[in-house]
Design a protein around this motif. Sequence first.
Motif, PDB file in Angstrom:
ATOM      1  N   VAL A 290      76.343  -4.686  -1.370  1.00  0.00           N
ATOM      2  CA  VAL A 290      76.625  -4.352  -2.554  1.00  0.00           C
ATOM      3  C   VAL A 290      76.684  -2.387  -2.564  1.00  0.00           C
ATOM      4  N   LEU A 291      75.690  -2.176  -2.467  1.00  0.00           N
ATOM      5  CA  LEU A 291      75.207  -0.598  -2.661  1.00  0.00           C
ATOM      6  C   LEU A 291      76.402   0.582  -2.121  1.00  0.00           C
ATOM      7  N   ASP A 292      76.601  -0.046  -0.880  1.00  0.00           N
ATOM      8  CA  ASP A 292      77.496   1.067   0.404  1.00  0.00           C
ATOM      9  C   ASP A 292      79.245   1.014   0.273  1.00  0.00           C
ATOM     10  N   ILE A 293      79.126  -0.725  -0.755  1.00  0.00           N
ATOM     11  CA  ILE A 293      80.723  -0.469  -0.441  1.00  0.00           C
ATOM     12  C   ILE A 293      80.686   0.097  -2.246  1.00  0.00           C
ATOM     13  N   LYS A 294      82.705   0.190  -2.321  1.00  0.00           N
ATOM     14  CA  LYS A 294      82.921   0.195  -3.837  1.00  0.00           C
ATOM     15  C   LYS A 294      83.054  -0.931  -4.519  1.00  0.00           C
ATOM     16  N   SER A 295      81.769  -0.932  -4.933  1.00  0.00           N
ATOM     17  CA  SER A 295      81.452  -2.695  -5.673  1.00  0.00           C
ATOM     18  C   SER A 295      81.876  -2.184  -7.301  1.00  0.00           C
ATOM     19  N   GLU A 296      82.357  -3.243  -8.050  1.00  0.00           N
ATOM     20  CA  GLU A 296      82.304  -2.355  -9.256  1.00  0.00           C
ATOM     21  C   GLU A 296      80.693  -2.221  -9.685  1.00  0.00           C
ATOM     22  N   SER A 297      80.802  -1.911 -11.610  1.00  0.00           N
ATOM     23  CA  SER A 297      79.502  -1.262 -11.378  1.00  0.00           C
ATOM     24  C   SER A 297      78.565  -2.512 -12.262  1.00  0.00           C
ATOM     25  N   GLY A 298      79.286  -4.298 -12.714  1.00  0.00           N
ATOM     26  CA  GLY A 298      78.789  -5.551 -12.337  1.00  0.00           C
ATOM     27  C   GLY A 298      77.757  -5.198 -11.629  1.00  0.00           C
ATOM     28  N   LEU A 299      78.464  -5.676 -10.728  1.00  0.00           N
ATOM     29  CA  LEU A 299      77.927  -6.238  -9.278  1.00  0.00           C
ATOM     30  C   LEU A 299      76.587  -5.232  -8.907  1.00  0.00           C
ATOM     31  N   ARG A 300      76.550  -3.387  -8.838  1.00  0.00           N
ATOM     32  CA  ARG A 300      75.875  -3.033  -8.852  1.00  0.00           C
ATOM     33  C   ARG A 300      74.558  -3.192  -9.481  1.00  0.00           C
ATOM     34  N   VAL A 301      74.276  -3.356 -10.986  1.00  0.00           N
ATOM     35  CA  VAL A 301      74.037  -3.587 -11.656  1.00  0.00           C
ATOM     36  C   VAL A 301      72.873  -5.224 -11.259  1.00  0.00           C
ATOM     37  N   ILE A 324      61.685   1.193  -0.187  1.00  0.00           N
ATOM     38  CA  ILE A 324      63.138   1.867   0.069  1.00  0.00           C
ATOM     39  C   ILE A 324      64.711   1.810  -0.253  1.00  0.00           C
ATOM     40  N   SER A 325      64.779   1.036  -0.194  1.00  0.00           N
ATOM     41  CA  SER A 325      66.258   0.641  -1.215  1.00  0.00           C
ATOM     42  C   SER A 325      66.696   1.741  -2.455  1.00  0.00           C
ATOM     43  N   LEU A 326      65.310   1.625  -3.098  1.00  0.00           N
ATOM     44  CA  LEU A 326      65.212   1.955  -4.747  1.00  0.00           C
ATOM     45  C   LEU A 326      65.453   3.917  -3.454  1.00  0.00           C
ATOM     46  N   GLN A 327      65.273   4.204  -2.824  1.00  0.00           N
ATOM     47  CA  GLN A 327      65.123   5.252  -2.613  1.00  0.00           C
ATOM     48  C   GLN A 327      66.342   5.646  -2.217  1.00  0.00           C
ATOM     49  N   LYS A 328      66.757   5.226  -1.677  1.00  0.00           N
ATOM     50  CA  LYS A 328      68.327   5.724  -1.249  1.00  0.00           C
ATOM     51  C   LYS A 328      69.678   5.817  -2.385  1.00  0.00           C
ATOM     52  N   ILE A 329      69.196   4.704  -3.542  1.00  0.00           N
ATOM     53  CA  ILE A 329      70.454   5.117  -4.507  1.00  0.00           C
ATOM     54  C   ILE A 329      69.527   6.387  -5.821  1.00  0.00           C
ATOM     55  N   VAL A 330      67.934   6.632  -5.625  1.00  0.00           N
ATOM     56  CA  VAL A 330      68.114   6.905  -6.656  1.00  0.00           C
ATOM     57  C   VAL A 330      68.826   8.309  -7.271  1.00  0.00           C
ATOM     58  N   THR A 332      71.892   8.402  -6.942  1.00  0.00           N
ATOM     59  CA  THR A 332      73.045   8.136  -6.789  1.00  0.00           C
ATOM     60  C   THR A 332      72.789   7.095  -9.169  1.00  0.00           C
ATOM     61  N   ASP A 333      72.153   6.252  -8.358  1.00  0.00           N
ATOM     62  CA  ASP A 333      72.104   5.462  -9.910  1.00  0.00           C
ATOM     63  C   ASP A 333      70.696   6.077 -10.270  1.00  0.00           C
ATOM     64  N   ASN A 335      69.303   6.226 -13.076  1.00  0.00           N
ATOM     65  CA  ASN A 335      69.071   5.655 -14.329  1.00  0.00           C
ATOM     66  C   ASN A 335      68.754   4.030 -14.524  1.00  0.00           C
ATOM     67  N   ALA A 336      69.609   3.524 -13.939  1.00  0.00           N
ATOM     68  CA  ALA A 336      69.139   1.812 -13.143  1.00  0.00           C
ATOM     69  C   ALA A 336      67.674   2.336 -12.576  1.00  0.00           C
ATOM     70  N   VAL A 337      67.378   3.387 -12.310  1.00  0.00           N
ATOM     71  CA  VAL A 337      66.273   3.340 -11.216  1.00  0.00           C
ATOM     72  C   VAL A 337      64.990   2.984 -12.097  1.00  0.00           C
ATOM     73  N   GLN A 338      65.362   3.877 -13.089  1.00  0.00           N
ATOM     74  CA  GLN A 338      64.314   4.493 -14.165  1.00  0.00           C
ATOM     75  C   GLN A 338      63.761   3.207 -14.203  1.00  0.00           C
ATOM     76  N   ARG A 339      64.601   2.336 -15.153  1.00  0.00           N
ATOM     77  CA  ARG A 339      63.857   1.648 -15.467  1.00  0.00           C
ATOM     78  C   ARG A 339      62.711   0.843 -14.908  1.00  0.00           C
ATOM     79  N   HIS A 340      63.172   0.867 -13.786  1.00  0.00           N
ATOM     80  CA  HIS A 340      61.682   0.390 -13.340  1.00  0.00           C
ATOM     81  C   HIS A 340      60.992   1.159 -12.382  1.00  0.00           C
ATOM     82  N   ARG A 341      60.092   1.930 -13.525  1.00  0.00           N
ATOM     83  CA  ARG A 341      59.453   3.891 -13.114  1.00  0.00           C
ATOM     84  C   ARG A 341      57.667   2.607 -13.563  1.00  0.00           C
ATOM     85  N   GLY A 342      57.967   2.126 -13.995  1.00  0.00           N
ATOM     86  CA  GLY A 342      56.432   1.298 -14.566  1.00  0.00           C
ATOM     87  C   GLY A 342      56.354   0.625 -13.480  1.00  0.00           C
ATOM     88  N   THR A 343      56.719  -0.148 -12.893  1.00  0.00           N
ATOM     89  CA  THR A 343      56.063  -0.791 -11.363  1.00  0.00           C
ATOM     90  C   THR A 343      56.308   0.356 -10.118  1.00  0.00           C
TER      91      THR A 343
END
Lengths: 759, 171
Positions: A290-301, A324-330, A332-333, A335-343
């Motif tokens: 999903v993260l590698d193709i041109k997916s729609e935003s709902g799918l990315r979320v 590792i995966s979050l590192q790859k998208i930090v 581009t996405d 804000n999405a990754v920021q939500r998990h900052r606490g963990t």
Amino acid sequence: MSPSVPLQEMIRAIRSARTQCEERGVIQRECATIRAQFRQADNEGRSHNLAKLLYVHMLGYPAHFGQMECVRMIASPRYSEKRVGYLGAMMLLDEKQDASLLITNSIKNDLANSNQYVQSLALCTLACMGSAEMCRDLAPEINRLLRASNSYIKKKAALCAVHIVRKVQDLGELFAPSARCLLTEKNHGVLHGAVVLITELCECNPESLELVLIRWCQCLVISGYSPDHDVAGISDPFLQVRILRLLRILGHNNEAASDAMNDLLAQVATNTDSTKTVGNAVLYETVLTVLDIKSESGLRVLAVNILGRFLLNNDRNIRYIAMISLQKIVGTDHNAVQRHRGTIVDCLKDQDASVKRRALELSLALVSASNIRSMMKELLSFLSSCPPELRSQTASGIFIAAERYAPSQRWHIDTILHVLTTAGGDVRDETVPNLIQLITNTSELHCYTVHKLYRALHNDISQQPLVQVACWCIGEYGDLLLRGECQEMEPVQVTEDDVLDVLEAVLQSHMSSPSTRGFALTATMKLSTRITENVDRIRSIVSIYGSCIDVELQQRAVEYNALFKKYDHMRYSTEWLGQRFLVFVCSTFVVQSAGLSPPICGFPQVCDLLDLLGGSEPPLQSSPALGSTAPLPVGTAGTAGGDLLDLLGGLEPTAIMTVLLSVFSVAPTVSVYDKDGVTVTLSCEKQSDSGLSITLTASNSTDSDIRGFTLQAAVPKVCISSSFSFQVNLKMRLRISYTSQGSAVQDTVQVDSFPGLGH
Amino acid sequence: MTRLLKIVSCSSLRFFLQMRFLLLFSRQGKLRLQKWFTPLTDREKKKVIRDMMMLVLARPARSCNFLQWRDLKIVYKRYASLYFCAGLEDHDNELLALEVLHRYVELLDKYFGNVCELDIIFNFEKAYFILDEFLMEGEILETSKVAVGVSLEEADTLQETMEEYMSKPAY
């Protein structure tokens, strides 16, 4: 299948050897026997011998004499010999060996054998060690097998074709049609091989294929429960993952394909059971796709949420791959990754070193202006407990983050000090000058900084960068320290003796490096102008180092000693000694404030420059210059390493600035000194409303080196009636001294006319 | 559909799993099996083996099964006294690699019946034969346990039949 007794006997003999020497003896004897038996033409135990040799090879002993035997065994009609022969070929031969070419023919024959197990041996070996040449030779055979054989052979041929395509890209076209046919097979093994082959072949996307392919993938992935291929409730996860990977390639950079597979991916993501590792493996592959193709935003979320769930999983492995995966998208996405900052920050406290490393990298990427304070707290506590291999990475990450997002100067300085106290040994070299620069520029915090550094130094003198900065600071602002009052901290009484004790301890400690000692000595010297009672003590400290083994320290000590002897009367002239050292605007000879300045030459003569200023000099009082009402605060200008001891004395900066400002506009150059190949040119540039920069450039056009080049400049304080008047008599005296070809040269030049300034 | 797959593959864009190697070694650092899926010189192989043993044997129990080494991901799992260690490319799915290792252990177990390290020592060539029925070119060959078992059995029978046919004394 009956075990090979001779082989097992040998293994037992080797294992029972008690020492390395004994083992070597056993092996040598065995190898000798094997070699002798290889030489015999006909031999019943051939496969056993080769197997023994392969075991010996696995232990690490040389076995190249078995290569030809492998070739012979492969050509044998007996299956057991072929089997071991091919195994030997895979272990002893590789594409770089010449002997590998000899088996090409055998492989070719075996590929056409009626028995599928013989064929499979040949296919396996070709896929393992087939060189490009062999691949080219045998590609048509493989293609034939892809089409017309049973599924057992087809799946092996498919992977063999994969190997060929990886070795020789051009042959991909040959296999393309056959690969297409394979997709219609029911057998999972064949399908798997087919998907791998197609993945290997697919780089550009065939337009109409995707839709068919994707619909086909859909059927395959969703339907079909096959008990044979089931792993913990997931139907054939290996095939699913392979298909997902193929989809990733098809959808990469391709809008239409990505759209078509959206539903499928969403379905897999939601329906896969994630309680076992297997399910998570499939989910992971889905997320990657999903993260590698041109997916729609709902799918990315959805994908990022799955990663978020992974982060909370008890299994360490799952948390690791999530990071590792979050590192790859930090990037581009974000804000999405920021939500998990606490963990993520919690993972810093995990026991495992791999998880810690990933959490560190991700945390550093998540630092931003809004969360800098809380993140820094976590990072600093991590620094104090992190494994040693991560320290320097953490320290530099903290510095970069602090520089970018520091909410206040004081916080910035505090953070750097904290890092230096905790992990001083792991910071990079340029930290010291950077910190000194920072402290210099934060004039309102000098008092606070010096107090804090003094305390840190008092506690611990082993961390070199911290000690260096502390020494420099004490030398610079020692009077603030001794004054005792400080707005931002509780006052503490520090006597001159205390300060000198600390500096002396640094000088004498075996933990101090030579450059640290240099800092300490210079600081001690600087203090001689700031303190009143213990000058003798300083003098004795400094004179000890006059006979130090380290040349640099010795030179400094000798020069400082000379200062004591000759110019003591100058010491308490409060006007000029009470001032801070100025950075004269001439950029070329200002020594960098790294404290690692070269020793000053001609030092004892520096005060003679005051004579230079001769008759035109008005009394040295701080008279406010016209055109500017408030004098510049004391100590604004950074220091020139403290070694150019008060070149200009109490010349008010304002005087100079107002004189020079707005009068000069452009930067023409004029040559002020030209003799024996050494030239000095001067150019002026107006930098800002209150500043002007004069650049003096020195150049040497002789063949020999110039050593110890010193340039000293003095400008008289000038009282002017109007700052915009052109009736200014600005003079500059330059003293140039250097050593060339063994002889010392010293000259004085007066510059009366500055370019751009009218008389 | 002839147009399909008339594709020029370009090697710069590679997403593929490729297992680079698979190693089995004991806690004492003795190598029990080595399978290389890319061509390397003997010296390079020895270096890899040494590094893997050093890295993996130093890991505490219950730590993460994944490591980073040079540009490869290393996946390892300990089964009794043996470490199974695989090197993967950067884009690979580590969780799946764990499953692959597990599947291999299951196949060994089924073949030898309650496999232990001694089985693999004394019958190392069989361990290779089993591996060759399961993995090829760093990829999975057969995803069904049953199918692998069947083909192994048949190949073994073939072996005995041949030997009997040659009328060699049975050991």
